[in-house]
Write a protein that holds these residues in place. Sequence first.
Motif, mmCIF file in Angstrom:
data_model
loop_
_atom_site.group_PDB
_atom_site.id
_atom_site.type_symbol
_atom_site.label_atom_id
_atom_site.label_comp_id
_atom_site.label_asym_id
_atom_site.label_seq_id
_atom_site.Cartn_x
_atom_site.Cartn_y
_atom_site.Cartn_z
ATOM 1 N N GLY A 1 0.796 -1.221 0.000
ATOM 2 C CA GLY A 1 0.000 0.000 0.000
ATOM 3 C C GLY A 1 0.821 1.258 0.000
ATOM 4 N N GLN A 2 2.079 1.175 -0.416
ATOM 5 C CA GLN A 2 2.970 2.325 -0.410
ATOM 6 C C GLN A 2 3.228 2.778 -1.845
ATOM 7 N N PHE B 1 6.604 9.209 -7.764
ATOM 8 C CA PHE B 1 5.486 8.695 -8.552
ATOM 9 C C PHE B 1 4.184 9.224 -7.961
ATOM 10 N N THR B 2 3.249 9.599 -8.851
ATOM 11 C CA THR B 2 1.881 9.861 -8.416
ATOM 12 C C THR B 2 1.086 8.567 -8.512
ATOM 13 N N TYR B 3 -0.118 8.585 -7.936
ATOM 14 C CA TYR B 3 -0.941 7.379 -7.985
ATOM 15 C C TYR B 3 -1.295 7.015 -9.429
ATOM 16 N N ALA B 4 -1.610 8.018 -10.226
ATOM 17 C CA ALA B 4 -1.977 7.738 -11.617
ATOM 18 C C ALA B 4 -0.791 7.178 -12.391
ATOM 19 N N GLN B 5 0.402 7.776 -12.189
ATOM 20 C CA GLN B 5 1.577 7.286 -12.907
ATOM 21 C C GLN B 5 1.943 5.865 -12.495
ATOM 22 N N TYR B 6 1.925 5.596 -11.182
ATOM 23 C CA TYR B 6 2.328 4.275 -10.719
ATOM 24 C C TYR B 6 1.317 3.205 -11.123
ATOM 25 N N MET C 1 -4.087 -1.689 -9.345
ATOM 26 C CA MET C 1 -5.456 -1.236 -9.588
ATOM 27 C C MET C 1 -6.137 -0.820 -8.289
ATOM 28 N N LEU C 2 -5.892 -1.547 -7.206
ATOM 29 C CA LEU C 2 -6.483 -1.193 -5.917
ATOM 30 C C LEU C 2 -5.990 0.168 -5.429
ATOM 31 N N LEU C 3 -4.695 0.449 -5.596
ATOM 32 C CA LEU C 3 -4.168 1.764 -5.226
ATOM 33 C C LEU C 3 -4.826 2.871 -6.044
ATOM 34 N N TYR C 4 -5.032 2.611 -7.325
ATOM 35 C CA TYR C 4 -5.648 3.619 -8.194
ATOM 36 C C TYR C 4 -7.097 3.875 -7.783
ATOM 37 N N VAL C 5 -7.834 2.818 -7.439
ATOM 38 C CA VAL C 5 -9.226 2.971 -7.019
ATOM 39 C C VAL C 5 -9.301 3.733 -5.702
ATOM 40 N N GLN C 6 -8.410 3.443 -4.776
ATOM 41 C CA GLN C 6 -8.414 4.158 -3.502
ATOM 42 C C GLN C 6 -8.123 5.643 -3.667
ATOM 43 N N ALA C 7 -7.379 5.984 -4.696
ATOM 44 C CA ALA C 7 -7.030 7.388 -4.896
ATOM 45 C C ALA C 7 -8.074 8.131 -5.713
ATOM 46 N N TYR C 8 -8.615 7.486 -6.785
ATOM 47 C CA TYR C 8 -9.483 8.198 -7.718
ATOM 48 C C TYR C 8 -10.882 7.611 -7.821
ATOM 49 N N GLY C 9 -11.181 6.604 -7.046
ATOM 50 C CA GLY C 9 -12.521 6.056 -7.067
ATOM 51 C C GLY C 9 -12.681 4.927 -8.068
ATOM 52 N N ALA D 1 -23.668 0.130 -7.985
ATOM 53 C CA ALA D 1 -22.631 -0.243 -7.021
ATOM 54 C C ALA D 1 -21.454 0.721 -7.080
ATOM 55 N N VAL D 2 -21.051 1.129 -8.285
ATOM 56 C CA VAL D 2 -19.937 2.064 -8.432
ATOM 57 C C VAL D 2 -20.301 3.424 -7.837
ATOM 58 N N ALA D 3 -21.514 3.906 -8.129
ATOM 59 C CA ALA D 3 -21.937 5.201 -7.593
ATOM 60 C C ALA D 3 -22.037 5.162 -6.073
ATOM 61 N N GLY D 4 -22.567 4.075 -5.520
ATOM 62 C CA GLY D 4 -22.665 3.966 -4.073
ATOM 63 C C GLY D 4 -21.312 3.907 -3.398
ATOM 64 N N TYR D 5 -20.357 3.193 -3.983
ATOM 65 C CA TYR D 5 -19.016 3.087 -3.407
ATOM 66 C C TYR D 5 -18.324 4.450 -3.392
ATOM 67 N N ASN D 6 -18.371 5.162 -4.508
ATOM 68 C CA ASN D 6 -17.687 6.456 -4.578
ATOM 69 C C ASN D 6 -18.349 7.485 -3.656
ATOM 70 N N THR D 7 -19.680 7.462 -3.592
ATOM 71 C CA THR D 7 -20.381 8.431 -2.745
ATOM 72 C C THR D 7 -20.102 8.186 -1.269
ATOM 73 N N SER D 8 -20.125 6.916 -0.852
ATOM 74 C CA SER D 8 -19.894 6.612 0.567
ATOM 75 C C SER D 8 -18.468 6.980 0.989
ATOM 76 N N ARG D 9 -17.476 6.756 0.141
ATOM 77 C CA ARG D 9 -16.101 7.115 0.481
ATOM 78 C C ARG D 9 -15.935 8.637 0.556
ATOM 79 N N TYR D 10 -16.625 9.365 -0.312
ATOM 80 C CA TYR D 10 -16.508 10.822 -0.294
ATOM 81 C C TYR D 10 -17.198 11.410 0.939
#
Length: 575
Positions: free
Chosen positions: A367-368, A373-378, A437-445, A500-509
Amino acid sequence: MEKSSWLGEALPQNREGTLGQTAGQLPQAQPDSGSQQQCPPQQQCPPQQQCPPQQQCPPQQQWPSSGGAQPPQCQTLPVNKPPALPFCRADLLFLLATVVVGYLFWRFEILDFMDAGIGTCLFFLFALGSVAVYLKAKKQVFDRGGTLLLAAALLGALPFALYGSVDGLPPVTWLHINIEFGLCLFWLAWSTKTLIARPLSLLLAADWFNQFVIVPFANLGKVFGSLFARRPGTRRSWLITALIVMVSLLVALPLLFLVLALLSSSDEGFSGLLDWLAAHLSLSELLLNIWYLLIGLPIAVYLFASVLGNQSQNNVALLERPGLLRGFAAVHALPSVALILPVALFVAVYLLYFGVMGNYLFSALNGQLPASFTYAQYSRQGFFELCGVALINLIVLACLWSFARRSYQGYPLALRVLSAALCFLTCLLVVTAAAKMLLYVQAYGLSPLRFYTSCFMLLMLAVFILLSIWSIRPFNAARPAIALALAVFLAISLVNVDGAVAGYNTSRYLSGQTSIMDINSLEQGGRAAQPYLRQLAQLAPDVEVRRGAQAALDEQDMQESMDVDRPWYYWSIFG
């Protein structure tokens, strides 16, 4: 010594008798026997089987010229092919149902992957229901496997009515429709006992070609022959009868129009009904439906030939399991030495890669984020390359086990060890890509594309784990792999991905886990994202996010008002 044919079966030895005589073994002349040499009687073939060719008489033998009567010349009787059987009532009703299926295929625009909806679901439900009722009418018994496959095919058709097409991802809808077609034919072959890959194996690819190409086109002649065959007790075929009915309708149409004109002039209520029908049933719409009916006839004939061939077991064994297995066994011709070195090179390259890039690759597992590197680049750098390498390794393993020479004890130990190592290293590659992919989702949804990509990587990981176990202890790994792929397909299809995607992003925000909220991607979720847009419009801490959510709701309301004139078969319940 016993000889064998090119197929491997033993050939019978030459025996004494009429067909086994050689030169110098001619029978003695019988001057006054009064008997004549008889041809063997024509064999009677059981129903629904092809008659063997008429056995040829032995060549005329030279008889002594002194005092003996010459035997008469033996004649070969012609072989009469069994006549085409006319359709029964169940066949005729199912033929009409296939005409409706062909019409619905074009009327509901099944090939429009951008707008799949209720019409696509109804098309598959009607086709499956028609085939199931026809097989039941033909006394076909569905076992537990056939019932489960029918239920899976019905469940696979429901998401079109529930959620419609995936917005912005036509390839996903295209893949869903093609998997649904393949699942329907898989159920048909299983239920009629014509499946080659039974038990399940990689021969399912041969079943795909057999059911999509060979069986329908090989039974087209039987369909047309039965259409032209005489009906029992009459001198006309079904096709001639249908033509007579159509001609009689054409003759009756002018009189019908005259009667309608007289009735409309005699009563205002009936005249108003005819005016309403004329306003809602335009001539262009009528001609368009007739066009859909005509171009749907090839699809109807294709479907009818496929089902009729499977049900009657006609022309379904052109690809046979023993012949395919013999062909695959003949391909295992390369010595193991020729394959061990290339696979060892693959393994060495992957070990070197992991040794050099270990800290960079495995930082995602911790998780590091690596420095600079940015999240998008990595996340993006090397992700698709790692997935491509995993697919290449799958092809390498398929070629390895397809062409390697085997002994009676199986594959050589060195080849199995290298195969297990290659599978294990591929699992590490897939896990690394999934962690990125998990790091990218955690950063940008999350997004629908990221969701489908993650599911595909998990399925690939499960397949390589099965292959690793198979390399150590061989078993039929295709059966759990196919069952797992089918289960993943049904699970993904029945999940409301946009919601499911909309609910996940909304709840995290709203919970403060991220400060990034992409309203545009949320708006693409359609009706499934509306509850979450309302939450953001009321509860979002950022004023810009609240305004963007409200603007997205207004835009969707305007779009829904414009979609009132959209054809109903494009609609979906939650999409």
